[in-house]
Design a protein around this motif. Structure first.
Motif, short mmCIF file in Angstrom:
data_model
loop_
_atom_site.label_atom_id
_atom_site.label_comp_id
_atom_site.label_asym_id
_atom_site.label_seq_id
_atom_site.Cartn_x
_atom_site.Cartn_y
_atom_site.Cartn_z
N GLY A 43 0.82 -1.20 0.00
CA GLY A 43 0.00 0.00 0.00
C GLY A 43 0.86 1.25 0.00
O GLY A 43 2.04 1.22 0.34
N ARG A 44 0.26 2.39 -0.36
CA ARG A 44 1.02 3.64 -0.48
C ARG A 44 1.67 4.05 0.84
O ARG A 44 2.66 4.76 0.85
CB ARG A 44 0.18 4.75 -1.07
N ASP A 45 1.14 3.57 1.98
CA ASP A 45 1.73 3.90 3.28
C ASP A 45 2.73 2.85 3.75
O ASP A 45 3.15 2.86 4.90
CB ASP A 45 0.63 4.09 4.32
N GLY A 46 3.11 1.93 2.86
CA GLY A 46 4.08 0.91 3.20
C GLY A 46 3.49 -0.34 3.83
O GLY A 46 4.22 -1.25 4.21
N THR A 47 2.18 -0.41 3.91
CA THR A 47 1.51 -1.59 4.47
C THR A 47 1.69 -2.77 3.52
O THR A 47 1.45 -2.65 2.32
CB THR A 47 0.01 -1.33 4.67
N LEU A 48 2.13 -3.89 4.06
CA LEU A 48 2.28 -5.10 3.27
C LEU A 48 0.92 -5.77 3.18
O LEU A 48 0.42 -6.33 4.15
CB LEU A 48 3.32 -6.02 3.94
N ALA A 89 -2.77 3.85 -7.29
CA ALA A 89 -1.63 4.76 -7.41
C ALA A 89 -2.01 6.01 -8.19
O ALA A 89 -2.97 6.01 -8.97
CB ALA A 89 -0.47 4.04 -8.10
N ASP A 90 -1.23 7.06 -7.99
CA ASP A 90 -1.43 8.29 -8.76
C ASP A 90 -1.08 8.03 -10.23
O ASP A 90 -0.04 7.42 -10.53
CB ASP A 90 -0.55 9.41 -8.22
N ARG A 91 -1.91 8.50 -11.11
CA ARG A 91 -1.68 8.28 -12.55
C ARG A 91 -0.53 9.14 -13.05
O ARG A 91 -0.31 10.25 -12.59
CB ARG A 91 -2.94 8.59 -13.35
N GLY A 92 0.22 8.60 -13.99
CA GLY A 92 1.33 9.33 -14.58
C GLY A 92 2.64 9.15 -13.84
O GLY A 92 3.67 9.63 -14.28
N SER A 124 4.45 8.75 -2.73
CA SER A 124 3.96 7.54 -2.09
C SER A 124 2.90 6.92 -3.00
O SER A 124 1.92 7.58 -3.33
CB SER A 124 3.36 7.87 -0.73
N ASN A 125 3.11 5.66 -3.39
CA ASN A 125 2.17 4.99 -4.28
C ASN A 125 2.06 3.52 -3.94
O ASN A 125 3.03 2.90 -3.50
CB ASN A 125 2.62 5.11 -5.75
N GLU A 126 0.90 2.97 -4.18
CA GLU A 126 0.68 1.53 -4.06
C GLU A 126 1.41 0.86 -5.22
O GLU A 126 1.46 1.38 -6.33
CB GLU A 126 -0.82 1.26 -4.15
N PHE A 127 2.00 -0.34 -4.96
CA PHE A 127 2.69 -1.05 -6.04
C PHE A 127 2.70 -2.57 -5.82
O PHE A 127 2.42 -3.04 -4.72
CB PHE A 127 4.13 -0.53 -6.21
N TYR A 128 3.02 -3.27 -6.89
CA TYR A 128 3.23 -4.71 -6.88
C TYR A 128 4.70 -4.96 -7.22
O TYR A 128 5.28 -4.25 -8.05
CB TYR A 128 2.37 -5.41 -7.94
N LEU A 129 5.29 -5.97 -6.60
CA LEU A 129 6.67 -6.33 -6.85
C LEU A 129 6.78 -7.84 -6.97
O LEU A 129 6.21 -8.57 -6.17
CB LEU A 129 7.56 -5.84 -5.68
N THR A 130 7.49 -8.29 -8.01
CA THR A 130 7.80 -9.72 -8.11
C THR A 130 9.31 -9.89 -8.28
O THR A 130 9.98 -9.05 -8.85
CB THR A 130 7.10 -10.40 -9.31
N VAL A 131 9.80 -10.99 -7.74
CA VAL A 131 11.22 -11.34 -7.83
C VAL A 131 11.29 -12.71 -8.47
O VAL A 131 10.72 -13.68 -7.99
CB VAL A 131 11.86 -11.40 -6.42
N GLN A 132 12.02 -12.78 -9.59
CA GLN A 132 12.14 -14.04 -10.32
C GLN A 132 13.59 -14.41 -10.50
O GLN A 132 14.45 -13.60 -10.48
CB GLN A 132 11.44 -13.95 -11.67
#
Length: 132
Positions: A43-48, A89-92, A124-132
């Motif tokens: 989440g944008r506030d760092g919440t997992l 997340a904020d656009r752009g 601050s933005n919400e994001f997804y992360l993957t590690v391969q």
């Protein structure tokens, strides 16, 4: 008189459900991702919000997130990363992985993720992360 009593009972039931649901604190949900070493929805506030082999996220209050990988067998130096902005997340804006950031202590098990506005300022933005 009967409809108003019924309405009051329904309202109390909804209020009780809301208190139980909103007041509950829960851990991040596990992600089923069999072909990914690690993954996170942050989440944008760092919440997992969801994770696989990610145990903590530290947020500096700006646009730098330090995502810690819990599995010591995952070698981040030999991994491929994908980071995308979340639907809230904020656009752009943009999000990127930048290994070796001093803000995350150069920890070999921590992934620095940087989120920025369209003009390049930290955000601050919400994001997804993957590690391969």
């Amino acid at each position: 008189m009967y409809p108003s009593s019924l309405a009051r009972c329904a309202a109390l039931g909804v209020a009780a459900f809301t208190l139980v649901t909103v007041g509950a604190v829960s851990a991040a949900a596990d992600v089923y991702a069999p072909y990914t070493q690690a993954a996170a929805h942050v989440g944008r506030d760092g919440t997992l919000l969801q994770s696989k082999n990610i145990d903590t996220v530290t947020w500096n209050g700006g646009g730098i997130y330090c995502v810690h990988v819990s599995d010591p067998d995952i070698n981040l130096a030999d991994s491929v990363f994908t980071a995308t902005l979340g639907e809230n997340a904020d656009r752009g804006g943009s999000v990127q992985v930048a290994l070796g950031r001093p803000e995350c202590g150069n920890d070999p098990h921590t992934i620095p993720v940087i989120s920025a506005t369209q003009t390049g300022n930290f955000a601050s933005n919400e994001f997804y992360l993957t590690v391969q």
